[in-house]
Design a protein around this motif. Structure first.
Motif, PDB file in Angstrom:
ATOM      1  N   ALA A 312      36.205  22.736 -10.761  1.00 39.68           N
ATOM      2  CA  ALA A 312      37.829  22.868 -11.414  1.00 39.68           C
ATOM      3  C   ALA A 312      37.878  24.209 -11.787  1.00 39.68           C
ATOM      4  N   GLY A 313      37.011  25.022 -12.631  1.00 39.75           N
ATOM      5  CA  GLY A 313      37.124  26.333 -12.937  1.00 39.75           C
ATOM      6  C   GLY A 313      37.204  27.268 -11.784  1.00 39.75           C
ATOM      7  N   ILE A 314      36.399  26.920 -10.533  1.00 39.00           N
ATOM      8  CA  ILE A 314      36.846  27.880  -9.186  1.00 39.00           C
ATOM      9  C   ILE A 314      38.086  27.729  -8.921  1.00 39.00           C
ATOM     10  N   ILE A 315      38.792  26.475  -8.599  1.00 41.63           N
ATOM     11  CA  ILE A 315      40.000  26.173  -8.159  1.00 41.63           C
ATOM     12  C   ILE A 315      41.027  26.919  -8.950  1.00 41.63           C
ATOM     13  N   LEU A 316      40.902  26.541 -10.412  1.00 42.62           N
ATOM     14  CA  LEU A 316      41.755  27.195 -11.119  1.00 42.62           C
ATOM     15  C   LEU A 316      41.719  28.939 -11.134  1.00 42.62           C
ATOM     16  N   GLY A 317      40.584  29.566 -10.781  1.00 46.44           N
ATOM     17  CA  GLY A 317      40.408  30.819 -10.793  1.00 46.44           C
ATOM     18  C   GLY A 317      40.963  31.403  -9.686  1.00 46.44           C
ATOM     19  N   LEU A 318      40.770  30.660  -8.574  1.00 48.58           N
ATOM     20  CA  LEU A 318      41.654  30.905  -7.208  1.00 48.58           C
ATOM     21  C   LEU A 318      43.211  30.812  -7.084  1.00 48.58           C
TER      22      LEU A 318
END
Length: 444
Positions: A312-318
């Motif tokens: 979820a952090g990866i997607i939010l960062g993207l």
């Protein structure tokens, strides 16, 4: 000259990006070696919910034999647990949770009960001068620095090599000095039972000794070594929570997350090109570079362990990385509508957008640092992936995207439609433009 330089830069960036994508996605055997490169994505450590394993939380109570505050004793116990567990399970994590708990996560284990049994059933180690369970212990587990398997070729015995702490070495030196003249016996108790009663024939001053007892194999000796280590905790541990996760759920979740991420990334590429034309195309290249750098950092940083919240952090960062490019492009469009030329609009747009991008990302960085500091387990995974993503996205937005746009200007600095730009309702000539800029500066 400028076009040749821009072509050269684009070719070099394209080759580097292509190599980065190959290293990110594919795994392969390195020629002339026994090493298999797993790829950046394949080299990321996976947490319990993705890889399966065991999670345990222990309540800590202050031991009557230990000195210092409970917090210091817990820290010392975590150090001991790390020596005990990480030797066999290098991907395990042992962290403090709250004020009086220790959280242990061991991913990808075949026998969770073995790990829990090793942690939860410590064997108290005591050195005594008398063969009596009630006799006073001269040395205990807190005096032990390390315990590991060793084979003594002289006596042809399997045993455990003990190394004492500085204070323990002094005590052991005095003890052997007292027993050695009369070849007295030293009684070693493990878990309240007599383990060995070696005859002390010489004074031991280096703080290292070898005990064998009745150990008949390496496996048995290693089991005793781990029991001894587990008996050196500074606090008393009580199992509070146990959770065993199967790998099947994690594999499905990881596969679906990857599919969702790829679909989202393709949609982003399409929308960015449709809305911003060539600027969107260059932003897409910048996002690919962002993904390569991001996957590389996730694979090499030792504190990163990917979990579902981490994804979820990866997607939010993207999303934050895309948002940074959108902010820049909208500022460029605003500047162009005032009548500026395309190069001037690029420069002014980045200048205006930099403060906004930094402001929004720095607040997110602060939130991530707080979560990483105070959070535990999966919360930290989310914080780490988001923090790394924000840092990389700021670099790609403010440095990579700016560089790509500047390299594109020699090919087109007049056709605004190819950049998705639109003129304002009133086109300003030179005098009117200067007057408007003066008014805008005065307003600032």
């Amino acid at each position: 000259m400028l076009k040749k330089r821009a072509i050269r830069n684009f070719v070099l960036v394209g080759i580097a990006t292509l190599i980065g994508l190959v290293l990110t996605i594919f795994s392969f055997d390195i020629p002339f070696t026994c090493y298999t490169f797993k790829g950046f994505a394949g080299g990321i450590q996976l947490g319990l919910d993705l890889k399966g394993g065991v999670m345990a939380v222990y309540n800590c109570e202050q031991s009557s034999e230990s000195e210092g505050s409970l917090s210091d004793q817990i820290d010392a116990t975590i150090t001991r647990l790390s020596s005990l567990i990480l030797a066999d399970y290098p991907e395990a994590t042992i962290v403090k949770q709250g004020d009086n708990q220790i959280r242990i996560e061991v991913p990808d284990v075949d026998d969770p009960d073995e790990v829990l049994g090793l942690i939860g059933e410590p064997a108290k180690l005591e050195f005594k001068k008398e063969n009596s369970e009630s006799a006073e212990a001269v040395l205990t587990g807190k005096d032990i620095k390390s315990a590991e398997y060793q084979y003594d070729s002289t006596s042809n015995q399997h045993g455990v090599r003990l190394q004492f702490t500085t204070e323990g070495a002094t005590k052991f030196h005095e003890l052997t000095g007292e027993l050695a003249p009369n070849k007295g016996k030293l009684y070693i108790f493990i878990g309240g039972q007599l383990f060995s009663e070696p005859e002390v024939q010489s004074v031991i001053a280096d703080g290292v000794t070898f005990i064998s007892g009745s150990m008949s194999s390496q496996k048995e000796a290693e089991a005793y070594a781990t029991k001894i280590l587990s008996g050196t905790y500074s606090v008393d541990l009580e199992l509070s929570e146990k959770n065993i996760t199967t790998a099947t759920l994690g594999e499905n979740a990881l596969f679906l997350s990857i599919i969702a991420g790829l679909v989202g990334l393709v949609l982003i590429f399409v929308i960015m090109y449709v809305v911003y034309k060539n600027m969107g195309l260059l932003a897409n290249l910048s996002l690919i570079i962002y993904v390569v750098i991001y996957m590389f950092l996730l694979s090499i940083l030792p504190f990163v362990q990917l979990t579902l919240p981490g994804i979820a952090g990866i997607i939010l960062g993207l999303g934050m990385a895309v948002d940074g490019n959108i902010v820049v492009f909208e500022r460029i469009k605003d500047e162009f509508k005032t009548g500026k030329k395309i190069p001037a609009s690029f420069k002014a747009g980045f200048k205006r957008a930099t403060i906004t991008v930094l402001d929004s990302n720095i607040t997110t960085i602060i939130a991530s640092l707080v979560l990483a500091w105070l959070g535990t387990g999966t919360i930290r995974s989310f914080a780490y992936t988001l923090l790394i993503s924000i840092v990389v996205s700021m670099f790609t937005t403010l440095v990579v995207t700016r560089g790509l746009l500047n390299w594109a200007l020699p090919f087109n600095s007049t056709n605004y439609k190819k950049y998705g730009l639109k003129k304002g309702e009133v086109e300003l000539n030179g005098t009117e433009e200067i007057q408007k800029e003066q008014i805008a500066e005065e307003a600032k």
